[in-house]
Design a protein around this motif. Structure first.
Motif, PDB file in Angstrom:
ATOM      1  N   ASP A  93      -3.169   5.447  -8.245  1.00 53.15           N
ATOM      2  CA  ASP A  93      -3.015   4.781  -7.470  1.00 53.15           C
ATOM      3  C   ASP A  93      -2.236   3.286  -8.047  1.00 53.15           C
ATOM      4  OD1 ASP A  93      -4.531   3.504  -9.871  1.00 53.15           O
ATOM      5  OD2 ASP A  93      -5.766   2.512  -8.730  1.00 53.15           O
ATOM      6  N   ALA A  94      -0.989   3.877  -8.678  1.00 60.06           N
ATOM      7  CA  ALA A  94      -0.125   2.725  -9.423  1.00 60.06           C
ATOM      8  C   ALA A  94       0.199   4.061 -10.796  1.00 60.06           C
ATOM      9  CB  ALA A  94      -0.867   1.223 -10.360  1.00 60.06           C
ATOM     10  N   PRO A  95       1.945   2.720 -10.283  1.00 60.12           N
ATOM     11  CA  PRO A  95       2.903   3.758 -11.593  1.00 60.12           C
ATOM     12  C   PRO A  95       2.387   3.543 -12.662  1.00 60.12           C
ATOM     13  CG  PRO A  95       4.030   1.608 -10.507  1.00 60.12           C
ATOM     14  CD  PRO A  95       2.470   2.049  -9.949  1.00 60.12           C
ATOM     15  N   ILE A  96       3.291   4.409 -13.582  1.00 58.06           N
ATOM     16  CA  ILE A  96       2.711   3.759 -15.305  1.00 58.06           C
ATOM     17  C   ILE A  96       4.388   3.361 -16.031  1.00 58.06           C
ATOM     18  CG2 ILE A  96       3.104   5.291 -17.628  1.00 58.06           C
ATOM     19  CD1 ILE A  96       0.968   7.919 -15.075  1.00 58.06           C
ATOM     20  N   ASN A 110       2.578   2.844  -3.980  1.00 61.38           N
ATOM     21  CA  ASN A 110       2.026   4.105  -3.935  1.00 61.38           C
ATOM     22  C   ASN A 110       3.419   4.893  -4.297  1.00 61.38           C
ATOM     23  OD1 ASN A 110      -0.475   3.025  -3.740  1.00 61.38           O
ATOM     24  ND2 ASN A 110      -0.294   3.523  -1.957  1.00 61.38           N
ATOM     25  N   ALA A 111       4.455   5.144  -3.746  1.00 54.51           N
ATOM     26  CA  ALA A 111       5.303   6.086  -4.440  1.00 54.51           C
ATOM     27  C   ALA A 111       6.097   6.373  -4.755  1.00 54.51           C
ATOM     28  CB  ALA A 111       6.458   5.517  -3.121  1.00 54.51           C
ATOM     29  N   MET A 160      10.254   8.367  -8.418  1.00 56.14           N
ATOM     30  CA  MET A 160       9.195   8.463  -7.725  1.00 56.14           C
ATOM     31  C   MET A 160       9.123   9.637  -7.129  1.00 56.14           C
ATOM     32  SD  MET A 160      10.294   5.294  -6.743  1.00 56.14           S
ATOM     33  CE  MET A 160       9.932   5.186  -5.100  1.00 56.14           C
ATOM     34  N   ASN A 161       8.107   9.215  -6.126  1.00 55.86           N
ATOM     35  CA  ASN A 161       6.545  10.793  -6.286  1.00 55.86           C
ATOM     36  C   ASN A 161       7.145  11.861  -5.334  1.00 55.86           C
ATOM     37  OD1 ASN A 161       3.892  10.127  -7.885  1.00 55.86           O
ATOM     38  ND2 ASN A 161       3.533   9.161  -5.650  1.00 55.86           N
ATOM     39  N   LEU A 217      14.101  -2.127   0.827  1.00 53.67           N
ATOM     40  CA  LEU A 217      14.672  -0.737   1.004  1.00 53.67           C
ATOM     41  C   LEU A 217      14.789   0.445   1.030  1.00 53.67           C
ATOM     42  CD1 LEU A 217      18.471  -2.660  -0.061  1.00 53.67           C
ATOM     43  CD2 LEU A 217      17.050  -3.313   2.320  1.00 53.67           C
ATOM     44  N   TYR A 218      14.025   1.019  -0.191  1.00 51.73           N
ATOM     45  CA  TYR A 218      13.696   2.092  -0.267  1.00 51.73           C
ATOM     46  C   TYR A 218      13.668   3.520   1.377  1.00 51.73           C
ATOM     47  CZ  TYR A 218      12.695   6.665  -2.737  1.00 51.73           C
ATOM     48  OH  TYR A 218      13.000   7.872  -2.880  1.00 51.73           O
ATOM     49  N   PRO A 219      13.049   3.035   2.034  1.00 50.58           N
ATOM     50  CA  PRO A 219      11.622   3.668   3.068  1.00 50.58           C
ATOM     51  C   PRO A 219      13.451   4.179   3.538  1.00 50.58           C
ATOM     52  CG  PRO A 219      10.075   2.198   2.476  1.00 50.58           C
ATOM     53  CD  PRO A 219      11.429   1.747   1.460  1.00 50.58           C
TER      54      PRO A 219
END
Length: 264
Positions: free
Chosen positions: A154-157, A183-184, A204-205, A223-225
């Motif tokens: 549910d969150a990045p490392i 979440n991405a 990124m996932n 801006l990533y998406p």
């Protein structure tokens, strides 16, 4: 005695029994009301002194990471607590003393049921240290108790983060990101360079890599998406978001030939 006087006497004699009957009925009604009130008072005393007036059910809603048992324990409520003596504000403050609970609300429901609604603070990252993962909350607090041995999805490392002030600055940036971007992200590595001590590498996932700076990370990641939509999903590489925004495929990165795709 005149005929008129005789008639009056007869009328009075007829009314006396009716008056007595009405009086008796009035007394009986009053007595019945007193007896009913007395029994209601006795029943109320018995009810409030018996387990029937205690809490019968406690429900917890809205929790994700903090267990329902822990929340009920914090509330101090048990099936020996009188339903009518529960002080909502006192219970809510007790639950909110938990570092992960942002807000608590108590509602009473019919048949002696208590419902505890909670809103947890977002976990915005997990700090990896010696194969243990410490949850980082949206307010910058690091949880050191009940830390998981495996990171949740549910969150990045956060990897290679040592200094508290750097972690706090990163926490401030992550807290600004909407859930769909947070979440991405899979991992965020602290990777300072000779020229940029705030440099980070983000995995990124979806398989892309992001080269960025802590100080403007939230602004750039919004801006990533839009950037990814312009790229071929089959060609992975590094999206540079330090100053100007551009993309380099992994093959180009290795060759260092300077070919790049501007993503503005």
């Amino acid at each position: 005695m005149s005929e008129l006087e005789k008639e009056k006497v007869v009328v009075l004699e007829e009314r006396v029994p009716k008056l007595k009957q009405r009086r008796r009925q009035k007394v009986n009604r009053r007595l019945t009301a007193y007896i009913a009130f007395f029994f209601m008072l006795i029943l109320s005393i018995i009810y409030f002194q018996s387990p029937l007036s205690n809490i019968q059910h406690i429900e917890v809603k809205g929790n994700q990471h903090v267990s329902a048992g822990r929340i009920i324990e914090l509330s101090g409520l048990t099936n020996r607590t009188s339903f009518w003596k529960v002080k909502a504000e006192q219970v809510e403050r007790a639950i909110e003393s938990h570092p992960e609970i942002k807000q608590a609300k108590l509602k009473k429901q019919f048949l002696n049921t208590i419902v505890l609604y909670v809103k947890e603070r977002r976990r915005i990252a997990y700090i990896e240290h010696k194969q243990t993962f410490f949850p980082l909350l949206e307010n910058g607090q690091i949880l050191t108790e009940n830390k998981p041995k495996t990171a949740l999805s549910d969150a990045p490392i956060l990897v290679n983060w040592k200094k508290g002030e750097d972690i706090q600055e990163m926490a401030g940036q992550l807290a600004q990101l909407p859930p769909y971007i947070l979440n991405a992200i899979s991992e965020i590595h602290y990777a300072p360079t000779k020229y940029d001590r705030y440099h980070i590498t983000v995995y990124m996932n979806d398989g892309f890599e992001v080269s960025a700076n802590v100080q403007n990370f939230a602004e750039k990641m919004l801006l990533y998406p839009a950037i990814v939509k312009q790229l071929n999903p089959n060609v992975k590489g590094v999206i540079h978001l330090e100053v100007s925004n551009y993309f380099k495929a992994y093959d180009e990165e290795k060759k260092g030939d300077g070919n790049e795709k501007n993503t503005r």
